[in-house]
Design a protein around this motif. Structure first.
Motif, PDB file in Angstrom:
ATOM      1  N   ASP A  69      -8.098 -36.594  27.159  1.00 23.68           N
ATOM      2  CA  ASP A  69      -7.690 -37.057  25.828  1.00 23.68           C
ATOM      3  C   ASP A  69      -7.063 -35.892  25.074  1.00 23.68           C
ATOM      4  O   ASP A  69      -7.766 -35.076  24.482  1.00 23.68           O
ATOM      5  CB  ASP A  69      -8.899 -37.615  25.070  1.00 23.68           C
ATOM      6  N   PHE A  70      -5.736 -35.815  25.081  1.00 24.53           N
ATOM      7  CA  PHE A  70      -5.028 -34.686  24.482  1.00 24.53           C
ATOM      8  C   PHE A  70      -4.834 -34.835  22.975  1.00 24.53           C
ATOM      9  O   PHE A  70      -4.235 -33.963  22.351  1.00 24.53           O
ATOM     10  CB  PHE A  70      -3.685 -34.493  25.185  1.00 24.53           C
ATOM     11  N   SER A  71      -5.357 -35.909  22.396  1.00 23.61           N
ATOM     12  CA  SER A  71      -5.279 -36.049  20.938  1.00 23.61           C
ATOM     13  C   SER A  71      -6.130 -34.998  20.233  1.00 23.61           C
ATOM     14  O   SER A  71      -5.993 -34.804  19.027  1.00 23.61           O
ATOM     15  CB  SER A  71      -5.719 -37.453  20.516  1.00 23.61           C
ATOM     16  N   GLY A  72      -6.987 -34.315  20.976  1.00 24.97           N
ATOM     17  CA  GLY A  72      -7.787 -33.239  20.385  1.00 24.97           C
ATOM     18  C   GLY A  72      -6.953 -32.089  19.874  1.00 24.97           C
ATOM     19  O   GLY A  72      -7.449 -31.265  19.094  1.00 24.97           O
ATOM     20  N   PHE A  73      -5.695 -32.028  20.277  1.00 26.00           N
ATOM     21  CA  PHE A  73      -4.808 -30.973  19.792  1.00 26.00           C
ATOM     22  C   PHE A  73      -4.059 -31.381  18.521  1.00 26.00           C
ATOM     23  O   PHE A  73      -3.281 -30.584  17.999  1.00 26.00           O
ATOM     24  CB  PHE A  73      -3.800 -30.592  20.873  1.00 26.00           C
ATOM     25  N   SER A  74      -4.286 -32.588  18.045  1.00 24.49           N
ATOM     26  CA  SER A  74      -3.529 -33.061  16.878  1.00 24.49           C
ATOM     27  C   SER A  74      -4.432 -33.764  15.867  1.00 24.49           C
ATOM     28  O   SER A  74      -4.021 -34.719  15.228  1.00 24.49           O
ATOM     29  CB  SER A  74      -2.410 -34.009  17.337  1.00 24.49           C
ATOM     30  N   ASN A  75      -5.658 -33.276  15.706  1.00 20.10           N
ATOM     31  CA  ASN A  75      -6.611 -33.884  14.781  1.00 20.10           C
ATOM     32  C   ASN A  75      -7.284 -32.808  13.929  1.00 20.10           C
ATOM     33  O   ASN A  75      -8.452 -32.478  14.125  1.00 20.10           O
ATOM     34  CB  ASN A  75      -7.654 -34.686  15.557  1.00 20.10           C
ATOM     35  N   PRO A  76      -6.554 -32.237  12.962  1.00 19.96           N
ATOM     36  CA  PRO A  76      -7.141 -31.169  12.141  1.00 19.96           C
ATOM     37  C   PRO A  76      -8.327 -31.632  11.305  1.00 19.96           C
ATOM     38  O   PRO A  76      -9.221 -30.820  11.015  1.00 19.96           O
ATOM     39  CB  PRO A  76      -5.973 -30.715  11.258  1.00 19.96           C
ATOM     40  N   ASP A  77      -8.366 -32.910  10.919  1.00 22.20           N
ATOM     41  CA  ASP A  77      -9.507 -33.397  10.134  1.00 22.20           C
ATOM     42  C   ASP A  77     -10.798 -33.348  10.956  1.00 22.20           C
ATOM     43  O   ASP A  77     -11.852 -32.931  10.467  1.00 22.20           O
ATOM     44  CB  ASP A  77      -9.255 -34.828   9.659  1.00 22.20           C
ATOM     45  N   ARG A  78     -10.723 -33.788  12.208  1.00 27.74           N
ATOM     46  CA  ARG A  78     -11.885 -33.736  13.088  1.00 27.74           C
ATOM     47  C   ARG A  78     -12.304 -32.291  13.342  1.00 27.74           C
ATOM     48  O   ARG A  78     -13.493 -31.950  13.334  1.00 27.74           O
ATOM     49  CB  ARG A  78     -11.560 -34.442  14.408  1.00 27.74           C
ATOM     50  N   ALA A  79     -11.335 -31.415  13.558  1.00 19.56           N
ATOM     51  CA  ALA A  79     -11.634 -30.004  13.788  1.00 19.56           C
ATOM     52  C   ALA A  79     -12.278 -29.375  12.566  1.00 19.56           C
ATOM     53  O   ALA A  79     -13.213 -28.562  12.680  1.00 19.56           O
ATOM     54  CB  ALA A  79     -10.351 -29.253  14.158  1.00 19.56           C
ATOM     55  N   TYR A  80     -11.801 -29.753  11.388  1.00 16.68           N
ATOM     56  CA  TYR A  80     -12.396 -29.236  10.149  1.00 16.68           C
ATOM     57  C   TYR A  80     -13.875 -29.628  10.064  1.00 16.68           C
ATOM     58  O   TYR A  80     -14.735 -28.787   9.754  1.00 16.68           O
ATOM     59  CB  TYR A  80     -11.639 -29.785   8.940  1.00 16.68           C
ATOM     60  N   ALA A  81     -14.169 -30.886  10.338  1.00 16.04           N
ATOM     61  CA  ALA A  81     -15.551 -31.363  10.263  1.00 16.04           C
ATOM     62  C   ALA A  81     -16.438 -30.644  11.269  1.00 16.04           C
ATOM     63  O   ALA A  81     -17.587 -30.274  10.963  1.00 16.04           O
ATOM     64  CB  ALA A  81     -15.594 -32.867  10.487  1.00 16.04           C
ATOM     65  N   MET A  82     -15.925 -30.451  12.480  1.00 18.35           N
ATOM     66  CA  MET A  82     -16.703 -29.759  13.503  1.00 18.35           C
ATOM     67  C   MET A  82     -16.942 -28.305  13.114  1.00 18.35           C
ATOM     68  O   MET A  82     -18.050 -27.771  13.280  1.00 18.35           O
ATOM     69  CB  MET A  82     -15.997 -29.845  14.851  1.00 18.35           C
ATOM     70  N   ALA A  83     -15.911 -27.643  12.589  1.00 20.99           N
ATOM     71  CA  ALA A  83     -16.052 -26.250  12.177  1.00 20.99           C
ATOM     72  C   ALA A  83     -17.033 -26.129  11.017  1.00 20.99           C
ATOM     73  O   ALA A  83     -17.871 -25.204  10.979  1.00 20.99           O
ATOM     74  CB  ALA A  83     -14.687 -25.682  11.780  1.00 20.99           C
ATOM     75  N   GLU A  84     -16.946 -27.045  10.084  1.00 20.88           N
ATOM     76  CA  GLU A  84     -17.853 -27.032   8.939  1.00 20.88           C
ATOM     77  C   GLU A  84     -19.310 -27.120   9.399  1.00 20.88           C
ATOM     78  O   GLU A  84     -20.186 -26.402   8.894  1.00 20.88           O
ATOM     79  CB  GLU A  84     -17.503 -28.200   8.016  1.00 20.88           C
ATOM     80  N   GLU A  85     -19.556 -27.980  10.378  1.00 15.31           N
ATOM     81  CA  GLU A  85     -20.925 -28.125  10.905  1.00 15.31           C
ATOM     82  C   GLU A  85     -21.373 -26.853  11.636  1.00 15.31           C
ATOM     83  O   GLU A  85     -22.518 -26.412  11.485  1.00 15.31           O
ATOM     84  CB  GLU A  85     -20.988 -29.320  11.848  1.00 15.31           C
ATOM     85  N   MET A  86     -20.480 -26.269  12.408  1.00 19.69           N
ATOM     86  CA  MET A  86     -20.820 -25.032  13.115  1.00 19.69           C
ATOM     87  C   MET A  86     -21.137 -23.909  12.147  1.00 19.69           C
ATOM     88  O   MET A  86     -22.118 -23.165  12.325  1.00 19.69           O
ATOM     89  CB  MET A  86     -19.664 -24.627  14.036  1.00 19.69           C
ATOM     90  N   PHE A  87     -20.312 -23.775  11.113  1.00 20.58           N
ATOM     91  CA  PHE A  87     -20.564 -22.745  10.114  1.00 20.58           C
ATOM     92  C   PHE A  87     -21.911 -22.965   9.427  1.00 20.58           C
ATOM     93  O   PHE A  87     -22.666 -22.020   9.185  1.00 20.58           O
ATOM     94  CB  PHE A  87     -19.440 -22.725   9.077  1.00 20.58           C
ATOM     95  N   ALA A  88     -22.216 -24.203   9.118  1.00 20.84           N
ATOM     96  CA  ALA A  88     -23.491 -24.519   8.470  1.00 20.84           C
ATOM     97  C   ALA A  88     -24.673 -24.179   9.365  1.00 20.84           C
ATOM     98  O   ALA A  88     -25.777 -23.875   8.869  1.00 20.84           O
ATOM     99  CB  ALA A  88     -23.529 -25.997   8.092  1.00 20.84           C
ATOM    100  N   ASN A  89     -24.474 -24.213  10.673  1.00 20.96           N
ATOM    101  CA  ASN A  89     -25.546 -23.918  11.627  1.00 20.96           C
ATOM    102  C   ASN A  89     -25.621 -22.439  12.009  1.00 20.96           C
ATOM    103  O   ASN A  89     -26.323 -22.088  12.957  1.00 20.96           O
ATOM    104  CB  ASN A  89     -25.365 -24.766  12.885  1.00 20.96           C
TER     105      ASN A  89
END
Length: 338
Positions: free
Chosen positions: A198-218
């Motif tokens: 699924d190469f859409s992972g390279f074009s979803n900045p909103d999803r990446a933002y949410a994932m990064a936000e969670e990682m930073f919080a952890n």
């Protein structure tokens, strides 16, 4: 964003002839063929992978005057076969960007021996009209990992890729080994935005933002984002979070959030694209696999101009020493590329 092309790419292209021994005749002539460009996932405007390559292509066009047709990958991150086939019919030279287009390279190059094909990110050898361009990103990522290992305060670091594919896995492996070289106590979490295929992972900045936000919080304080357009979401998350940082990729992304992008692991797709297209247009096409790396400055970290307040000179010296050890062969980074 789609119309924006990195100004840093344009500036860096001025260095093109000093980075490689290109062997291009000064008086080369051309009959102005048609060049086709199939982008990777995320398309133009990603301020990373696609824009970097496109910058080199545009410089070649400006110098040689050929026609250029662009086909952007769709929402899945790939270009449909019927559209690629139509583009091949229209063009004399085709540039295919991204490992997801391996099957296109393997299928259409043998079918059209009169045309030239330039393909990136996976080795495709044995086809006389196809040039396969590779980068030793694992080596540059090793240096990024060593830098992160020295700078991290929470001792928790993460890698976020667009999806699992061999070139991205090579980034992750090199990064992990670089961290462990200098800081074996640091934890490195490896994540991907979408599952394999699924190469859409390279074009979803909103999803990446949410994932990064969670990682930073952890507790993660540095994320190396290798996710094309999606990486912009990680940069934005770092910009908004105190004490958290990101490492950019492919292009020099240090200015996108000055002081929050520790460095960028730059792949000189601009240089490689310029060189290969120039050769193809001027009758100096070289098929086969070409591997670019640290030794020829095709893979490199930026100068960290905005983060010298947290990256000390001894750390920079250590990273430079590791670079020389990789070039000499004293350190061998695991190569996961097929």
């Amino acid at each position: 964003m789609k119309s924006r092309i990195l100004s840093a790419v344009a500036v860096s292209l001025l260095l093109v002839l000093t980075l490689f021994s290109v062997g291009i005749p000064a008086n080369a002539q051309t009959d102005k063929p048609v060049v086709g460009f199939v982008t990777g996932a995320g398309g133009l405007g990603d301020m990373s992978f696609n824009d970097n390559a496109y910058g080199g292509l545009r410089r070649a066009q400006q110098e040689l005057g050929f026609s250029l047709n662009v086909l952007e990958a769709d929402a899945t991150g790939t270009a449909p076969a019927d559209k690629v086939e139509a583009l091949v019919e229209q063009c004399d030279i085709l540039v295919l960007l991204g490992a997801q287009h391996t099957h296109h390279a393997r299928e259409y190059a043998p079918k059209h021996p009169d045309k030239k094909f330039i393909f990136y990110e996976e080795k495709v050898a044995g086809i006389p009209n196809l040039a396969s361009i590779m980068f030793r990103q694992q080596d540059g990522s090793f240096l990024a990992g060593a830098l992160a290992g020295r700078v991290s305060r929470t001792r928790k670091i993460a890698f976020l890729g667009g999806t699992y594919v061999a070139p991205v896995a090579a980034f992750a492996q090199g990064f992990l080994e670089g961290v462990k070289e200098v800081a074996p106590d640091v934890t490195v979490d490896i994540h991907y935005i979408t599952p394999p295929g699924d190469f859409s992972g390279f074009s979803n900045p909103d999803r990446a933002y949410a994932m990064a936000e969670e990682m930073f919080a952890n507790g993660v304080d540095i994320i190396f984002a290798v996710a094309g357009l999606s990486g912009n979401g990680v940069i934005e998350a770092a910009r908004r979070t105190e004490g958290r940082y990101v490492i950019g990729v492919d292009s020099d992304q240090d200015d996108m959030a000055a002081g929050k992008v520790l460095t960028s692991m730059v792949k000189r797709l601009d240089v490689a694209t310029y060189l290969q297209v120039y050769r193809a247009v001027t009758g100096n096409f070289k098929p086969g696999v070409t591997d670019f790396g640290l030794a020829d400055n095709a893979v490199t970290l930026t100068d960290m101009r905005h983060t010298r307040n947290i990256i000390t000179e001894p750390v920079i010296e250590e990273v430079n020493a590791l670079r020389l050890k990789i070039i000499s062969g004293e350190i061998v980074v695991t190569d996961l590329r097929p």
